[in-house]
Design a protein around this motif. Sequence first.
Motif, PDB file in Angstrom:
ATOM      1  N   ASP A  19      -2.796 -68.920 -28.729  1.00  0.00           N
ATOM      2  CA  ASP A  19      -2.139 -67.640 -28.465  1.00  0.00           C
ATOM      3  C   ASP A  19      -0.676 -67.879 -28.132  1.00  0.00           C
TER       4      ASP A  19
ATOM      5  N   TRP B 242      -4.627 -57.827 -30.151  1.00  0.00           N
ATOM      6  CA  TRP B 242      -5.453 -58.533 -31.140  1.00  0.00           C
ATOM      7  C   TRP B 242      -6.143 -57.530 -32.074  1.00  0.00           C
TER       8      TRP B 242
ATOM      9  N   GLN C  42      -5.622 -58.393 -25.521  1.00  0.00           N
ATOM     10  CA  GLN C  42      -6.749 -58.166 -26.418  1.00  0.00           C
ATOM     11  C   GLN C  42      -6.547 -56.931 -27.285  1.00  0.00           C
TER      12      GLN C  42
ATOM     13  N   TRP D 194      -8.891 -66.593 -22.016  1.00  0.00           N
ATOM     14  CA  TRP D 194      -9.686 -66.526 -20.793  1.00  0.00           C
ATOM     15  C   TRP D 194      -9.654 -67.850 -20.026  1.00  0.00           C
TER      16      TRP D 194
ATOM     17  N   ASP E 192     -10.243 -66.956 -29.819  1.00  0.00           N
ATOM     18  CA  ASP E 192      -8.844 -67.344 -29.984  1.00  0.00           C
ATOM     19  C   ASP E 192      -8.656 -68.824 -29.666  1.00  0.00           C
TER      20      ASP E 192
ATOM     21  N   GLU F  70     -11.711 -56.617 -28.666  1.00  0.00           N
ATOM     22  CA  GLU F  70     -12.002 -56.972 -27.285  1.00  0.00           C
ATOM     23  C   GLU F  70     -13.214 -57.884 -27.244  1.00  0.00           C
ATOM     24  N   HIS F  71     -13.287 -58.715 -26.193  1.00  0.00           N
ATOM     25  CA  HIS F  71     -14.506 -59.507 -25.989  1.00  0.00           C
ATOM     26  C   HIS F  71     -15.686 -58.577 -25.753  1.00  0.00           C
TER      27      HIS F  71
END
Length: 330
Positions: A217, A325, A322, A182, A214, A328-329
Motif C-alpha cells: 500500500d 480500494w 479501504q 491491518w 493487500d 472492505e474486509h
Amino acid sequence: MALKNTTAPVRWGVLGSSGIVDAFMADLPYTQNMRVDAVCSRTTEGAQRFAQKYGTPHTFTDVSAMVQSGRIDALYIAVPHSHHKAAACTALRAGVAVLVEKPATITVAEWDELVALAQQNNTFLMEALWTDFVPGMAAAQQAVAEGKIGTLRSLEVSFGFTAPDDPKGRLLNPDLAGGALWDIGIYGLYHAWRWLGEPETWSVQRVLASTGVDLRDTVDLAYTDGRVARMHFALDREMPKEVVLHGTRGWLRISDIYNAARVVLGGSSGPEEVIYERLDAAGGWCYEMQHVTDCLQQGLVESPRWRWSDTRQMQLWVANVQALWGKEHA
C-alpha cells in the motif's frame, strides 16, 4: 467489573501462544504489580508448552472457561485479527479487563459494540497500540514541541518485510483479516494522525497478493496548509521501519516505527544528534503493560492515554483507505 483502588498485583491471562505473546512475557520483568497466572491456547499441548516455558500456573483451551474461572483480572488478546472481537466480548461479559492487540476490531461497528459492552459491564477495555506508550515517542514529541525541527511540514513512513508465502497464515489469509494495512499500515496511520491530524484529501494505491489481500500500500495525505504525508507498507520486501518528520529547520527520524527505539535529530546546519536511544533489554511492550496495570489498580475502565475515541479514529482512517480500494474486509 472494574477493580477497586488496590495495590494488589493484577492477575493476567494471555490468549494465544504466538511470538507476540512471547514478547509480552519477555517484558514482564520490567513491570510492577502484575503477573501472568493463566494461558489459553487452541490446543492442550500449546497451552502446556507455554506454561512450562514461563511457569504459568493455569492452562485453558477455552477462553470462556478462563475468564469465568476467577483466576484472572485482565486478559491480553493476541490471536489473529479476525478473532479479536469475539474473545473481547467473552471477557467483557465476564467482567474481565481487556487489552486487545491492534487492530482491536476490523470494523468501526465492532469497536462500538466492544465499547458499549465495557460501559455496560463497567469493565476496562483498551487497544494495544503500544507505540503511544514508549518513551521514544515522548522524546520525539518534546523535540518537536521545543521547535527543534522548526515548523513540521511533512511526514514520510516506510515499513516492509518479506512475509512467509503461506496463503493460510495470518498475514495473507483474508479470512484472518490479513494484509499489509491491518498488520503494519496501522502504525503509519497512527503516526500521521498523531503528528499531523485529519487531512483534507486521501490518495491510495495498492497491489494485491494472490489471496486477494493487500500486499503493498501507498497512502498519501494532503492538508489545507500545504503539509503532506506519504506512507509505504509492504509484505513482499524489506524496507526501513521508520518515520521521518521534516520541518523548516531540520528533520527527526524515529526508528523502529513501532517502538521508537532510537530518535535522531538532523538537518543541514550540523551533525546528527541522537536525542533518545533505549539501552535496556526490554522490547517496549512493558510501558503499555504497566499503564494498563496502573489503570486497573486505580479502578479505571478507560485509559486516559489511549482512549476509546482514539481507537475509533484509527478505525475510521482504515475505513477511509479501504473505501478508496473500492472494497472492505469481510
